[in-house]
Design a protein around this motif. Structure first.
Motif, mmCIF file in Angstrom:
data_model
loop_
_atom_site.group_PDB
_atom_site.id
_atom_site.type_symbol
_atom_site.label_atom_id
_atom_site.label_comp_id
_atom_site.label_asym_id
_atom_site.label_seq_id
_atom_site.Cartn_x
_atom_site.Cartn_y
_atom_site.Cartn_z
ATOM 1 N N ASP A 1 44.395 19.134 27.667
ATOM 2 C CA ASP A 1 44.186 18.093 26.661
ATOM 3 C C ASP A 1 44.169 16.717 27.316
ATOM 4 O OD1 ASP A 1 43.744 17.022 24.193
ATOM 5 O OD2 ASP A 1 45.645 17.661 23.299
ATOM 6 N N LEU A 2 43.762 15.749 26.519
ATOM 7 C CA LEU A 2 43.615 14.366 26.949
ATOM 8 C C LEU A 2 44.740 13.542 26.320
ATOM 9 C CD1 LEU A 2 41.302 12.689 28.467
ATOM 10 C CD2 LEU A 2 40.466 12.148 26.172
ATOM 11 N N LEU A 3 45.199 12.522 27.022
ATOM 12 C CA LEU A 3 46.135 11.583 26.423
ATOM 13 C C LEU A 3 45.437 10.821 25.292
ATOM 14 C CD1 LEU A 3 47.833 10.198 29.652
ATOM 15 C CD2 LEU A 3 48.929 11.574 27.873
ATOM 16 N N PRO A 4 46.199 10.209 24.383
ATOM 17 C CA PRO A 4 45.565 9.445 23.307
ATOM 18 C C PRO A 4 44.607 8.390 23.843
ATOM 19 C CG PRO A 4 47.898 9.716 22.859
ATOM 20 C CD PRO A 4 47.672 10.236 24.244
ATOM 21 N N ALA A 5 43.559 8.139 23.080
ATOM 22 C CA ALA A 5 42.534 7.181 23.505
ATOM 23 C C ALA A 5 42.907 5.750 23.178
ATOM 24 C CB ALA A 5 41.200 7.523 22.840
ATOM 25 N N ASN A 6 43.862 5.560 22.271
ATOM 26 C CA ASN A 6 44.263 4.206 21.896
ATOM 27 C C ASN A 6 45.676 4.232 21.321
ATOM 28 O OD1 ASN A 6 44.031 4.833 19.000
ATOM 29 N ND2 ASN A 6 41.816 4.788 19.374
ATOM 30 N N LEU A 7 46.214 3.059 21.081
ATOM 31 C CA LEU A 7 47.584 2.940 20.592
ATOM 32 C C LEU A 7 47.755 3.582 19.228
ATOM 33 C CD1 LEU A 7 50.455 1.786 20.917
ATOM 34 C CD2 LEU A 7 49.607 -0.355 19.921
ATOM 35 N N CYS A 8 46.779 3.417 18.349
ATOM 36 C CA CYS A 8 46.871 3.987 17.003
ATOM 37 C C CYS A 8 47.032 5.500 17.065
ATOM 38 C CB CYS A 8 45.639 3.600 16.199
ATOM 39 S SG CYS A 8 45.665 4.153 14.485
ATOM 40 N N GLU A 9 46.248 6.134 17.910
ATOM 41 C CA GLU A 9 46.310 7.596 18.060
ATOM 42 C C GLU A 9 47.674 8.022 18.615
ATOM 43 O OE1 GLU A 9 43.799 10.834 20.661
ATOM 44 O OE2 GLU A 9 42.709 9.092 19.882
ATOM 45 N N ALA A 10 48.200 7.262 19.560
ATOM 46 C CA ALA A 10 49.502 7.580 20.134
ATOM 47 C C ALA A 10 50.617 7.453 19.103
ATOM 48 C CB ALA A 10 49.775 6.672 21.331
ATOM 49 N N LEU A 11 50.530 6.439 18.263
ATOM 50 C CA LEU A 11 51.546 6.247 17.233
ATOM 51 C C LEU A 11 51.530 7.387 16.226
ATOM 52 C CD1 LEU A 11 51.119 2.412 16.622
ATOM 53 C CD2 LEU A 11 52.935 3.544 17.918
ATOM 54 N N ASP A 12 50.357 7.885 15.898
ATOM 55 C CA ASP A 12 50.261 9.053 15.011
ATOM 56 C C ASP A 12 50.997 10.247 15.612
ATOM 57 O OD1 ASP A 12 48.762 7.622 13.197
ATOM 58 O OD2 ASP A 12 46.828 8.398 13.894
ATOM 59 N N GLU A 13 50.858 10.422 16.921
ATOM 60 C CA GLU A 13 51.541 11.525 17.603
ATOM 61 C C GLU A 13 53.059 11.327 17.566
ATOM 62 O OE1 GLU A 13 50.252 14.254 18.889
ATOM 63 O OE2 GLU A 13 48.121 13.764 18.689
ATOM 64 N N LEU A 14 53.518 10.104 17.835
ATOM 65 C CA LEU A 14 54.957 9.830 17.811
ATOM 66 C C LEU A 14 55.542 10.087 16.426
ATOM 67 C CD1 LEU A 14 57.535 8.740 19.145
ATOM 68 C CD2 LEU A 14 56.757 6.431 18.561
ATOM 69 N N GLU A 15 54.785 9.745 15.400
ATOM 70 C CA GLU A 15 55.265 9.925 14.029
ATOM 71 C C GLU A 15 55.531 11.390 13.701
ATOM 72 O OE1 GLU A 15 54.320 7.828 9.758
ATOM 73 O OE2 GLU A 15 52.641 8.242 11.099
ATOM 74 N N MET A 16 54.890 12.302 14.424
ATOM 75 C CA MET A 16 55.062 13.733 14.172
ATOM 76 C C MET A 16 56.034 14.398 15.148
ATOM 77 S SD MET A 16 51.150 14.926 13.276
ATOM 78 C CE MET A 16 50.458 14.355 14.835
ATOM 79 N N ASP A 17 56.575 13.655 16.105
ATOM 80 C CA ASP A 17 57.412 14.248 17.148
ATOM 81 C C ASP A 17 58.889 14.071 16.802
ATOM 82 O OD1 ASP A 17 58.840 14.864 19.543
ATOM 83 O OD2 ASP A 17 57.014 14.523 20.700
ATOM 84 N N HIS A 18 59.515 15.130 16.286
ATOM 85 C CA HIS A 18 60.900 15.037 15.830
ATOM 86 C C HIS A 18 61.891 14.980 16.988
ATOM 87 C CE1 HIS A 18 59.524 15.523 11.746
ATOM 88 N NE2 HIS A 18 58.894 16.643 12.067
ATOM 89 N N VAL A 19 61.523 15.524 18.134
ATOM 90 C CA VAL A 19 62.406 15.464 19.297
ATOM 91 C C VAL A 19 62.571 14.016 19.763
ATOM 92 C CG1 VAL A 19 62.641 16.089 21.750
ATOM 93 C CG2 VAL A 19 61.981 17.817 20.068
#
Length: 443
Positions: free
Chosen positions: A385-403
């Motif tokens: 997989d690829l790292l997020p393409a922008n900050l918005c995409e990364a924040l969406d990922e963080l919002e779903m990461d309970h750890v």
């Protein structure tokens, strides 16, 4: 260091002032200057700050003062102003630890690791540019440093010997054990490396190093910038983290395994597995700005490579992968950039790695090829997989990461997401020169 030892140091070294410092969410250092005569009051109650005025600390203008209580074990005497000592502080409100303090968040994560029998040891490698401001813009300060491939250029380094011998000398006065510095891959870009240490100490060192490098640059009429991507066509500023876990006594490197071809233990591979598992959400912390993602691109710079991996990979001594194994017993995360708050980044990375150990996450096979030689489609066919393409995409990922939310604190992550989404919106709502040039007469 107890109060008696600090009092003796004040007398012995002639310290007249303390610079009591902390960092807010964005890693920006804030400080007050305190006369040494008030040492006892400083030790017991710290110094007060209006939290709302000091950055993103989870306060409004109506909230009570934040008290910055210094950790005297973090004391560094300013080598260029020896009557001043710098101190890193933790934040308190009404006598209680403030959960929005990045240093406190890291300490909480360090305690969790200690409870499992681990010490987290880190070495950081900051990259920075020396630039001049000209007509509202910035440019590399040395006009002779104009090669397409300036990395390790002897003459460019020689022209900066005064700056770097002074910087290295100062750092070694502080017993940091600098072992090298060099001209990096971009024009007027440099890197300095010092010995690894326990994670909290290493974060304090990086925070002080940024302050010291900027201060010495300003004395030369220059600006030192750690901005991830200050120039479109040049390599950006990373801050690679070299990491290992040790036993509680600090005597055994738990990442070391001599029988392994790469010198890593199962614990180390599981730790890598955790970082890979959480890589996309980690990006929101380790690449925390809009500008960060202009460094994390697949297109090359004028030197031929960005040196910033974008694929979620690990490998041996391969600088194109996200996690490199530079030698036995340690790993290097290469996607952390110069804008990352080191306390938050280390807390999040440690949480991801410990989750990998707890779940015994298999990182899969090592990647031995040049990742830059593959397209996104080719890598996806390999299930990479690829790292997020922008900050918005990364924040969406963080919002779903309970750890990571548990590690940083759910309330803190909510504030972080709010602040960073506002940053993204401000950027997204800005009309750039590129857009005007591209679309003014289109359609």
């Amino acid at each position: 260091m107890n109060i008696s030892a600090v009092q003796e140091l004040v007398r012995e070294k002639g310290i007249r002032y303390f610079m009591v410092s902390f960092v807010e969410m964005n890693g920006i250092s804030r400080a007050k200057l305190v006369p040494a005569e008030t040492l006892e009051a400083l030790a017991s109650g710290g110094v007060g700050f209006a939290g709302f005025a000091a950055g993103d600390l989870g306060q409004g203008p109506h909230d009570p003062d934040i008290s910055a209580i210094p950790d005297f074990s973090s004391l560094f005497i300013l080598p260029w102003r020896r009557d001043v000592a710098w101190l890193s502080a933790n934040l308190y409100v009404n006598g209680e630890p403030w959960p929005y303090c990045p240093r406190t968040i890291l300490q909480r994560m360090v305690k969790k690791a200690r409870d499992r029998g681990y010490r987290f040891v880190v070495g950081m490698e900051p990259e920075f540019f020396l630039v001049r401001r000209v007509n509202g813009c910035i440019e590399p300060y040395d006009p002779m440093d104009n090669s397409d491939k300036p990395c390790y250029n002897s003459q460019a380094l020689a022209r900066n010997l005064d700056f770097f011998t002074r910087l290295v000398g100062y750092m070694n006065e502080l017993n940091w054990g600098v072992y090298q510095c060099d001209h990096e891959d971009a024009n007027c870009q440099f890197e300095i490396n010092w010995q690894c240490s326990e994670v909290l100490d290493q974060c304090d060192r990086l925070t002080f190093a940024r302050f010291m490098i900027r201060s010495l640059a300003e004395q030369e009429g220059l600006t030192a910038t750690f901005m991830p991507k200050p120039f479109k066509n040049l390599t950006g500023n990373g801050c690679h983290y070299h990491m290992s876990l040790w036993d509680a006594a600090g005597s055994q490197n738990l990442f070391m395994e001599e029988k392994d071809p790469h010198g890593l233990s199962r614990t180390a591979y599981w730790f890598i597995g955790g970082i890979l598992k959480h890589a996309r959400s980690l990006a929101a912390i380790t690449s925390p700005t809009v500008n960060s993602y202009k460094r994390l691109v697949t297109s090359p710079t004028t030197s031929g490579a960005t040196w910033a991996p974008v694929y979620i990979t690990y490998g041996g001594n391969n600088r194109t992968v996200m996690i490199r194994i530079p030698g036995p017993g340690r790993i290097e995360k290469r996607t952390v950039d110069g804008a990352a708050n080191p306390y938050l980044a280390c807390a999040a990375i440690l949480a991801a790695g410990l989750d990998g150990i707890a779940e015994q996450v298999d990182p899969g096979p090592l990647f031995a090829e040049n990742t830059y030689a593959f397209t996104v489609e080719e890598m996806k066919r390999r299930n990479i997989d690829l790292l997020p393409a922008n900050l918005c995409e990364a924040l969406d990922e963080l919002e779903m990461d309970h750890v990571l939310q548990e590690a940083l604190g759910e309330d803190y992550v909510r504030l972080y997401l709010q602040v960073k989404r506002r940053e993204w919106d401000e950027y997204h709502n800005t009309v750039s020169e590129w857009e005007v040039h591209r679309y003014l007469t289109a359609g």
